[in-house]
Design a protein around this motif. Sequence first.
Motif, PDB file in Angstrom:
ATOM      1  N   MET A   1     -16.904  23.834  38.091  1.00  0.00           N
ATOM      2  CA  MET A   1     -15.864  23.798  39.092  1.00  0.00           C
ATOM      3  C   MET A   1     -15.059  22.503  39.014  1.00  0.00           C
ATOM      4  SD  MET A   1     -15.738  26.516  40.765  1.00  0.00           S
ATOM      5  CE  MET A   1     -16.684  27.980  41.005  1.00  0.00           C
ATOM      6  N   ALA A   2     -15.731  21.409  38.751  1.00  0.00           N
ATOM      7  CA  ALA A   2     -15.015  20.142  38.635  1.00  0.00           C
ATOM      8  C   ALA A   2     -14.064  20.176  37.443  1.00  0.00           C
ATOM      9  CB  ALA A   2     -16.003  19.000  38.496  1.00  0.00           C
ATOM     10  N   ASN A   3     -14.455  20.865  36.395  1.00  0.00           N
ATOM     11  CA  ASN A   3     -13.586  21.008  35.238  1.00  0.00           C
ATOM     12  C   ASN A   3     -12.323  21.786  35.604  1.00  0.00           C
ATOM     13  OD1 ASN A   3     -12.643  20.959  32.618  1.00  0.00           O
ATOM     14  ND2 ASN A   3     -13.833  22.737  31.998  1.00  0.00           N
ATOM     15  N   LEU A   4     -12.478  22.836  36.410  1.00  0.00           N
ATOM     16  CA  LEU A   4     -11.315  23.598  36.851  1.00  0.00           C
ATOM     17  C   LEU A   4     -10.387  22.746  37.700  1.00  0.00           C
ATOM     18  CD1 LEU A   4     -12.910  27.027  37.825  1.00  0.00           C
ATOM     19  CD2 LEU A   4     -11.384  26.577  35.926  1.00  0.00           C
ATOM     20  N   ALA A   5     -10.963  21.979  38.617  1.00  0.00           N
ATOM     21  CA  ALA A   5     -10.146  21.141  39.503  1.00  0.00           C
ATOM     22  C   ALA A   5      -9.454  20.027  38.731  1.00  0.00           C
ATOM     23  CB  ALA A   5     -11.015  20.559  40.610  1.00  0.00           C
ATOM     24  N   THR A   6     -10.097  19.500  37.721  1.00  0.00           N
ATOM     25  CA  THR A   6      -9.507  18.426  36.935  1.00  0.00           C
ATOM     26  C   THR A   6      -8.386  18.936  36.035  1.00  0.00           C
ATOM     27  OG1 THR A   6     -11.617  17.266  36.923  1.00  0.00           O
ATOM     28  CG2 THR A   6     -10.001  16.593  35.282  1.00  0.00           C
ATOM     29  N   PHE A   7      -8.622  20.055  35.390  1.00  0.00           N
ATOM     30  CA  PHE A   7      -7.666  20.555  34.413  1.00  0.00           C
ATOM     31  C   PHE A   7      -6.506  21.305  35.064  1.00  0.00           C
ATOM     32  CE2 PHE A   7      -6.260  23.491  31.044  1.00  0.00           C
ATOM     33  CZ  PHE A   7      -5.914  22.549  30.091  1.00  0.00           C
ATOM     34  N   PHE A   8      -6.789  22.064  36.128  1.00  0.00           N
ATOM     35  CA  PHE A   8      -5.772  22.909  36.759  1.00  0.00           C
ATOM     36  C   PHE A   8      -5.328  22.381  38.113  1.00  0.00           C
ATOM     37  CE2 PHE A   8      -7.987  26.064  34.030  1.00  0.00           C
ATOM     38  CZ  PHE A   8      -6.903  26.409  33.244  1.00  0.00           C
ATOM     39  N   TRP A   9      -5.334  21.064  38.324  1.00  0.00           N
ATOM     40  CA  TRP A   9      -4.999  20.522  39.632  1.00  0.00           C
ATOM     41  C   TRP A   9      -3.568  20.870  40.038  1.00  0.00           C
ATOM     42  CZ3 TRP A   9      -0.998  17.211  40.428  1.00  0.00           C
ATOM     43  CH2 TRP A   9      -0.473  16.570  39.316  1.00  0.00           C
ATOM     44  N   VAL A  50     -16.989  37.215  44.725  1.00  0.00           N
ATOM     45  CA  VAL A  50     -17.684  35.930  44.887  1.00  0.00           C
ATOM     46  C   VAL A  50     -19.131  36.046  44.420  1.00  0.00           C
ATOM     47  CG1 VAL A  50     -18.515  34.269  46.593  1.00  0.00           C
ATOM     48  CG2 VAL A  50     -16.162  35.068  46.687  1.00  0.00           C
ATOM     49  N   ALA A  51     -19.772  37.154  44.748  1.00  0.00           N
ATOM     50  CA  ALA A  51     -21.159  37.355  44.316  1.00  0.00           C
ATOM     51  C   ALA A  51     -21.253  37.440  42.794  1.00  0.00           C
ATOM     52  CB  ALA A  51     -21.726  38.625  44.952  1.00  0.00           C
ATOM     53  N   VAL A  52     -20.302  38.128  42.174  1.00  0.00           N
ATOM     54  CA  VAL A  52     -20.289  38.226  40.706  1.00  0.00           C
ATOM     55  C   VAL A  52     -20.074  36.851  40.080  1.00  0.00           C
ATOM     56  CG1 VAL A  52     -18.897  39.104  38.784  1.00  0.00           C
ATOM     57  CG2 VAL A  52     -19.630  40.648  40.584  1.00  0.00           C
ATOM     58  N   ALA A  53     -19.201  36.046  40.682  1.00  0.00           N
ATOM     59  CA  ALA A  53     -18.943  34.710  40.145  1.00  0.00           C
ATOM     60  C   ALA A  53     -20.158  33.809  40.316  1.00  0.00           C
ATOM     61  CB  ALA A  53     -17.732  34.094  40.832  1.00  0.00           C
ATOM     62  N   VAL A  57     -22.232  36.819  36.240  1.00  0.00           N
ATOM     63  CA  VAL A  57     -22.360  38.096  35.539  1.00  0.00           C
ATOM     64  C   VAL A  57     -21.305  38.209  34.439  1.00  0.00           C
ATOM     65  CG1 VAL A  57     -22.219  40.606  35.847  1.00  0.00           C
ATOM     66  CG2 VAL A  57     -23.363  39.209  37.550  1.00  0.00           C
ATOM     67  N   VAL A  58     -20.124  37.702  34.704  1.00  0.00           N
ATOM     68  CA  VAL A  58     -19.029  37.793  33.736  1.00  0.00           C
ATOM     69  C   VAL A  58     -19.061  36.545  32.852  1.00  0.00           C
ATOM     70  CG1 VAL A  58     -16.546  38.028  33.457  1.00  0.00           C
ATOM     71  CG2 VAL A  58     -17.666  39.050  35.438  1.00  0.00           C
ATOM     72  N   PRO A  59     -19.342  36.702  31.555  1.00  0.00           N
ATOM     73  CA  PRO A  59     -19.463  35.530  30.686  1.00  0.00           C
ATOM     74  C   PRO A  59     -18.130  35.126  30.055  1.00  0.00           C
ATOM     75  CG  PRO A  59     -20.114  37.483  29.493  1.00  0.00           C
ATOM     76  CD  PRO A  59     -19.758  37.921  30.889  1.00  0.00           C
ATOM     77  N   GLY A  60     -18.105  33.927  29.543  1.00  0.00           N
ATOM     78  CA  GLY A  60     -17.008  33.465  28.709  1.00  0.00           C
ATOM     79  C   GLY A  60     -15.697  33.256  29.430  1.00  0.00           C
ATOM     80  N   ARG A  61     -14.636  33.572  28.702  1.00  0.00           N
ATOM     81  CA  ARG A  61     -13.282  33.330  29.182  1.00  0.00           C
ATOM     82  C   ARG A  61     -12.967  34.113  30.448  1.00  0.00           C
ATOM     83  NH1 ARG A  61      -8.489  33.768  24.998  1.00  0.00           N
ATOM     84  NH2 ARG A  61      -9.621  31.938  24.289  1.00  0.00           N
ATOM     85  N   PHE A  62     -13.426  35.351  30.553  1.00  0.00           N
ATOM     86  CA  PHE A  62     -13.126  36.162  31.729  1.00  0.00           C
ATOM     87  C   PHE A  62     -13.841  35.638  32.974  1.00  0.00           C
ATOM     88  CE2 PHE A  62     -12.377  39.128  28.179  1.00  0.00           C
ATOM     89  CZ  PHE A  62     -11.026  39.335  28.392  1.00  0.00           C
ATOM     90  N   GLY A  63     -15.026  35.096  32.807  1.00  0.00           N
ATOM     91  CA  GLY A  63     -15.716  34.447  33.915  1.00  0.00           C
ATOM     92  C   GLY A  63     -14.999  33.195  34.365  1.00  0.00           C
ATOM     93  N   LEU A  66     -12.069  34.328  36.317  1.00  0.00           N
ATOM     94  CA  LEU A  66     -12.498  34.795  37.629  1.00  0.00           C
ATOM     95  C   LEU A  66     -12.743  33.617  38.567  1.00  0.00           C
ATOM     96  CD1 LEU A  66     -13.433  37.095  39.520  1.00  0.00           C
ATOM     97  CD2 LEU A  66     -15.715  36.793  38.566  1.00  0.00           C
ATOM     98  N   ASP A  67     -13.403  32.584  38.078  1.00  0.00           N
ATOM     99  CA  ASP A  67     -13.617  31.387  38.895  1.00  0.00           C
ATOM    100  C   ASP A  67     -12.292  30.742  39.302  1.00  0.00           C
ATOM    101  OD1 ASP A  67     -16.316  31.734  38.679  1.00  0.00           O
ATOM    102  OD2 ASP A  67     -16.606  30.183  37.152  1.00  0.00           O
ATOM    103  N   LEU A  68     -11.377  30.641  38.342  1.00  0.00           N
ATOM    104  CA  LEU A  68     -10.071  30.054  38.631  1.00  0.00           C
ATOM    105  C   LEU A  68      -9.313  30.901  39.652  1.00  0.00           C
ATOM    106  CD1 LEU A  68      -7.971  27.872  38.003  1.00  0.00           C
ATOM    107  CD2 LEU A  68      -7.152  29.351  36.149  1.00  0.00           C
ATOM    108  N   PHE A  69      -9.345  32.216  39.509  1.00  0.00           N
ATOM    109  CA  PHE A  69      -8.682  33.103  40.460  1.00  0.00           C
ATOM    110  C   PHE A  69      -9.256  32.944  41.856  1.00  0.00           C
ATOM    111  CE2 PHE A  69      -9.170  37.137  42.760  1.00  0.00           C
ATOM    112  CZ  PHE A  69      -7.845  37.351  43.112  1.00  0.00           C
ATOM    113  N   LEU A  70     -10.568  32.875  41.967  1.00  0.00           N
ATOM    114  CA  LEU A  70     -11.189  32.760  43.290  1.00  0.00           C
ATOM    115  C   LEU A  70     -10.857  31.426  43.953  1.00  0.00           C
ATOM    116  CD1 LEU A  70     -14.647  34.414  42.637  1.00  0.00           C
ATOM    117  CD2 LEU A  70     -12.752  35.326  43.975  1.00  0.00           C
ATOM    118  N   ILE A  71     -10.813  30.352  43.177  1.00  0.00           N
ATOM    119  CA  ILE A  71     -10.456  29.053  43.750  1.00  0.00           C
ATOM    120  C   ILE A  71      -8.994  29.050  44.185  1.00  0.00           C
ATOM    121  CG2 ILE A  71     -10.142  26.610  43.219  1.00  0.00           C
ATOM    122  CD1 ILE A  71     -12.571  26.844  41.378  1.00  0.00           C
TER     123      ILE A  71
END
Length: 98
Positions: A1-9, A50-53, A57-63, A66-71
């Motif tokens: 999550m910190a990687n998402l916040a740092t890269f996609f701020w 949210v439960a899937v994230a 359950v979803v590996p790799g790029r699509f996961g 999904l994390d980025l979309f939910l944030i």
Amino acid sequence: MANLATFFWGWLLASLLLGLGTGWIAVVHRGPGVSKTLSRWLALLAAGLVAVALARVVPGRFGYWLDLFLIMFALYLCGCAVGSWLRDWVVSRSTPAG
């Protein structure tokens, strides 16, 4: 999550600001609302995503997407709530007493 916040701020900030603008405008709009049945299905869908994230359950790029979309969606909804609250606060302060 910190990687998402740092890269996609920038994108996260943009989704928050878009939510603020939408929340500000949405108070004025008097369109039909969402039915209770549809809102329950949408809440169930969001909880499922949210439960899937969280279960990873979803590996790799699509996961990752999904994390980025939910944030971004959570920040957008928070922005909508704050924007509509601010609009209500400003309008209620500008109406004359009596």
